[in-house]
Write a protein that holds these residues in place. Structure first.
Motif, mmCIF file in Angstrom:
data_model
loop_
_atom_site.group_PDB
_atom_site.id
_atom_site.type_symbol
_atom_site.label_atom_id
_atom_site.label_comp_id
_atom_site.label_asym_id
_atom_site.label_seq_id
_atom_site.Cartn_x
_atom_site.Cartn_y
_atom_site.Cartn_z
ATOM 1 N N ASP A 1 -20.258 24.209 -1.132
ATOM 2 C CA ASP A 1 -21.619 23.791 -1.472
ATOM 3 C C ASP A 1 -22.495 24.980 -1.848
ATOM 4 O O ASP A 1 -23.636 24.792 -2.281
ATOM 5 N N MET B 1 -29.139 17.967 3.508
ATOM 6 C CA MET B 1 -27.731 18.334 3.342
ATOM 7 C C MET B 1 -27.114 18.560 4.712
ATOM 8 O O MET B 1 -27.515 19.479 5.430
ATOM 9 N N VAL C 1 -20.617 15.036 -2.666
ATOM 10 C CA VAL C 1 -21.644 15.115 -1.611
ATOM 11 C C VAL C 1 -21.923 13.764 -0.972
ATOM 12 O O VAL C 1 -22.698 13.680 -0.019
ATOM 13 N N LEU D 1 -22.380 20.845 5.808
ATOM 14 C CA LEU D 1 -22.235 21.727 4.654
ATOM 15 C C LEU D 1 -20.897 22.447 4.661
ATOM 16 O O LEU D 1 -20.355 22.784 5.733
#
Length: 123
Positions: free
Chosen positions: A89, A82, A63, A85
């Motif tokens: 994920d 986030m 990440v 994506l």
């Protein structure tokens, strides 16, 4: 007893963004290390990111550069932004608190856990 409540999960297309929030029930959590973990179906829970009381943070390689952890001590809340994506994920994301003052990545060292919030990324 510390209670952690996650929010912000949902369904998003690949390339999209979500911001997860984790609210703590007690003020002294601001001195704890806060972490995010995730668990996909059929897989073990894995470390995502953590931030210490002083603001030191670390990320899983998967990440790095896409996710950002932050905390608002006044609100007893930690966030996980986030971006970009990917379908991989997709998981239930858990917030956790550790009474130590250093960043730790082992789930076994965390003392308190939230109930989790589902993040689903479609391709």
């Amino acid at each position: 007893q510390v209670q952690l409540v996650e929010s912000g999960g949902g369904l998003v297309q690949a390339g999209g963004s979500l911001r997860l929030s984790c609210s703590a029930s007690v003020r002294f959590v601001s001195s704890y290390t806060m972490g995010w973990f995730r668990q996909a179906p059929g897989k073990e829970r894995e470390f995502v990111s953590a931030i210490s009381w002083s603001g030191d943070s670390t990320y899983a390689d998967s990440v790095m550069g896409r996710f950002t952890i932050s905390r608002d001590k006044a609100k007893n809340t930690v966030y996980l932004q986030m971006n970009s994506l990917k379908p991989e994920d997709t998981a239930v994301y858990y917030c956790a608190a550790d009474r130590s003052m250093v960043v730790v990545i082992s789930s076994a060292l965390y003392d308190y856990w939230g109930q989790g919030t589902q993040v689903s990324v479609s391709s």
